[in-house]
Design a protein around this motif. Structure first.
Motif, short mmCIF file in Angstrom:
data_model
loop_
_atom_site.label_atom_id
_atom_site.label_comp_id
_atom_site.label_asym_id
_atom_site.label_seq_id
_atom_site.Cartn_x
_atom_site.Cartn_y
_atom_site.Cartn_z
N TYR A 1 -73.16 114.54 -1.90
CA TYR A 1 -71.72 114.24 -1.99
C TYR A 1 -70.90 115.39 -1.38
N VAL A 2 -71.25 116.62 -1.76
CA VAL A 2 -70.51 117.80 -1.25
C VAL A 2 -70.62 117.86 0.28
N GLU A 3 -71.81 117.60 0.80
CA GLU A 3 -71.97 117.61 2.26
C GLU A 3 -71.13 116.52 2.93
N LEU A 4 -71.11 115.34 2.32
CA LEU A 4 -70.34 114.23 2.91
C LEU A 4 -68.84 114.50 2.86
N VAL A 5 -68.40 115.22 1.83
CA VAL A 5 -66.98 115.62 1.79
C VAL A 5 -66.69 116.55 2.95
N LYS A 6 -67.58 117.52 3.17
CA LYS A 6 -67.37 118.47 4.27
C LYS A 6 -67.39 117.76 5.62
N LEU A 7 -68.14 116.68 5.69
CA LEU A 7 -68.24 115.94 6.95
C LEU A 7 -67.16 114.86 7.07
N SER A 8 -66.16 114.93 6.20
CA SER A 8 -65.02 113.99 6.20
C SER A 8 -65.45 112.54 6.00
N GLN A 9 -66.51 112.32 5.27
CA GLN A 9 -66.96 110.96 4.97
C GLN A 9 -66.48 110.48 3.61
N ILE A 10 -65.94 111.40 2.82
CA ILE A 10 -65.43 111.06 1.48
C ILE A 10 -64.14 111.84 1.28
N GLU A 11 -63.16 111.17 0.66
CA GLU A 11 -61.95 111.89 0.23
C GLU A 11 -62.18 112.31 -1.21
N ALA A 12 -62.22 113.62 -1.43
CA ALA A 12 -62.64 114.10 -2.75
C ALA A 12 -61.50 114.23 -3.75
N GLU A 13 -60.27 114.02 -3.27
CA GLU A 13 -59.10 114.34 -4.09
C GLU A 13 -59.16 113.76 -5.50
N ASN A 14 -59.54 112.49 -5.61
CA ASN A 14 -59.51 111.84 -6.93
C ASN A 14 -60.89 111.72 -7.56
N ILE A 15 -61.82 112.52 -7.09
CA ILE A 15 -63.19 112.42 -7.60
C ILE A 15 -63.56 113.70 -8.34
N ILE A 16 -64.16 113.53 -9.52
CA ILE A 16 -64.71 114.67 -10.25
C ILE A 16 -66.23 114.51 -10.22
N ALA A 17 -66.88 115.45 -9.57
CA ALA A 17 -68.34 115.34 -9.40
C ALA A 17 -69.05 116.21 -10.44
N VAL A 18 -69.84 115.55 -11.29
CA VAL A 18 -70.52 116.28 -12.37
C VAL A 18 -72.03 116.19 -12.13
N SER A 19 -72.67 117.33 -12.00
CA SER A 19 -74.13 117.33 -11.82
C SER A 19 -74.80 117.53 -13.17
N VAL A 20 -75.90 116.81 -13.36
CA VAL A 20 -76.60 116.84 -14.65
C VAL A 20 -77.96 117.50 -14.44
N ASP A 21 -78.31 118.45 -15.30
CA ASP A 21 -79.63 119.09 -15.22
C ASP A 21 -80.71 118.03 -15.00
N CYS A 22 -81.64 118.32 -14.11
CA CYS A 22 -82.67 117.31 -13.79
C CYS A 22 -84.04 117.94 -13.94
N SER A 23 -84.88 117.31 -14.75
CA SER A 23 -86.22 117.89 -14.91
C SER A 23 -87.23 117.18 -14.02
N GLY A 24 -86.73 116.50 -12.99
CA GLY A 24 -87.63 115.86 -12.04
C GLY A 24 -87.64 114.35 -12.21
N THR A 25 -88.22 113.69 -11.23
CA THR A 25 -88.26 112.22 -11.27
C THR A 25 -89.62 111.71 -10.80
N ILE A 26 -89.92 110.49 -11.25
CA ILE A 26 -91.14 109.78 -10.86
C ILE A 26 -90.74 108.77 -9.78
N SER A 27 -91.64 108.54 -8.86
CA SER A 27 -91.33 107.56 -7.81
C SER A 27 -91.19 106.16 -8.39
N SER A 28 -90.20 105.43 -7.91
CA SER A 28 -90.03 104.05 -8.36
C SER A 28 -91.14 103.15 -7.81
N LYS A 29 -91.94 103.71 -6.89
CA LYS A 29 -93.03 102.91 -6.31
C LYS A 29 -94.33 103.04 -7.10
#
Ligand code: SF4
Ligand code: SF4
Ligand code: SF4
Length: 333
Positions: free
Chosen positions: A85-113
């Motif tokens: 998201y942060v990269e897309l904002v820098k690349l002018s692909q998202i207007e961030a003005e009204n967005i609050i981006a919250v990252s959540v601690d991640c202990s990893g993920t399993i493949s959906s496959k």
């Protein structure tokens, strides 16, 4: 660092207060069955989950060209998703003005496959067997909820915290009842070490990519591969007609599908400054090609050359659009 201790109930209640203000949305995960889906919540948070340990895709892909038109949006996503998201904002692909981006601690993920995708969101399976984590997660550069406007983090005592990083993060924190306090305990998800540096061996590259059928799913599911007019739509980049016949007669044969190496090398170049190492490309590949090690390997080495890390901060300028007279002294002309 100052934040607020929270329970799941308090986060939900804060989000409900946010939604009740009208013209407000929350993008998070749906707690339903295998809980693989992202979902936008408007009126109710029923079935919302703050975490999701089964990875099907990077939610950053839904945010491309998101212009909120006055609606306020809270994103509650994994660190690699907020980084894209942060990269897309820098690349002018998202207007961030009204967005609050919250990252959540991640202990990893399993493949959906996986053959046996767990139905409980994957947390128990992963905590009992960390070896089930995807390659991208086992080698993740940033699992901590320290990116975006605010983070939801868990300390070593199992206590959850909301920590603000920007003014908008402070707005999110203000939605939560309770006093602010200094974070005293260490966090359960530590900073990543330096990590492995994956060197690209071209013989191995050729062998792995010989299985590619050029379906382009890897491009389509990459959150930061965003060009509308991709050069690889259509076949303008390939010799055709007389040029193709000349090539076949000159060389005696031509490989099919054509343009495969060109596709991957150009894509690798295009995403090298913004790749967040999420492994969504690999997850999308029907041929089981280990794409993450190539894309993550090349991009992290390149980002390292510019002391850059994709999605770490909105203030860090993109290396490719920043001219510094005195850099890359060892580079050949
Ligand atoms: S790549 Fe990192 S942030 Fe993304 S799902 Fe894996 S561990 Fe979480
Ligand atoms: S190239 Fe692959 S690992 Fe990198 S951001 Fe795109 S999907 Fe994620
Ligand atoms: S998803 Fe896999 S098979 Fe399809 S183009 Fe990408 S690497 Fe090739």
């Amino acid at each position: 660092m100052v934040g607020k201790k929270v329970t799941n109930g308090q986060i939900e209640s804060a989000l409900n207060t946010f939604l009740a203000a009208g013209d407000c949305l929350v993008l998070g995960f749906e707690k339903d069955g295998t809980a693989m889906r992202h979902r936008v919540f408007k009126n109710t948070l029923e079935n919302m989950s703050v975490t999701n340990h089964i990875f099907a895709l990077n939610g950053g892909i839904y945010l491309r060209r998101l212009f909120s038109k006055g609606a306020k949006i809270i994103l509650l996503l994994r660190p690699c998703e907020i980084r894209s998201y942060v990269e897309l904002v820098k690349l002018s692909q998202i207007e961030a003005e009204n967005i609050i981006a919250v990252s959540v601690d991640c202990s990893g993920t399993i493949s959906s496959k996986a053959d046996d995708v767990p139905v409980d969101g994957g947390y128990d399976v992963l905590s009992q067997d960390p070896g089930r984590a995807r390659f991208a997660c086992a080698n993740c550069r940033e699992r901590r909820g320290v990116v975006g406007d605010a983070g939801i983090r868990r300390d070593v005592n199992g206590q959850y915290w909301v920590l603000p990083y920007t003014e908008k993060g402070g707005t999110f924190l203000a939605l939560i009842e309770g006093p602010e306090e200094e974070v005293s305990a260490h966090m359960a998800v530590p900073a990543a070490g330096k990590g492995a540096v994956f060197q690209v061996d071209m013989a191995e590259f050729a062998k792995d990519f010989s299985r590619c059928i050029m379906c382009m799913n890897c491009r389509d599911m990459c959150p930061v591969c965003y060009c509308v007019d991709c050069v690889f739509n259509g076949d303008d980049y390939l010799p055709k007609g007389d040029a193709l016949f000349n090539k076949i007669f000159r060389t005696g044969s031509t490989e099919m599908p054509r343009g495969r190496d060109l596709f991957h090398l150009i894509r690798m170049y295009h995403v090298s400054q913004t790749c967040v190492g999420c492994g969504a490309c690999e997850e999308a590949c029907p041929q089981g090609i280990p794409l993450t090690k190539y894309f993550k390997g090349v991009s992290e080495r390149l980002q390292g050359m510019f002391a850059y890390m994709s999605g770490r901060s909105p203030e860090e300028p993109l290396p490719f659009v920043t001219f510094l007279e005195d850099e890359l002294k060892d580079a050949a002309d």
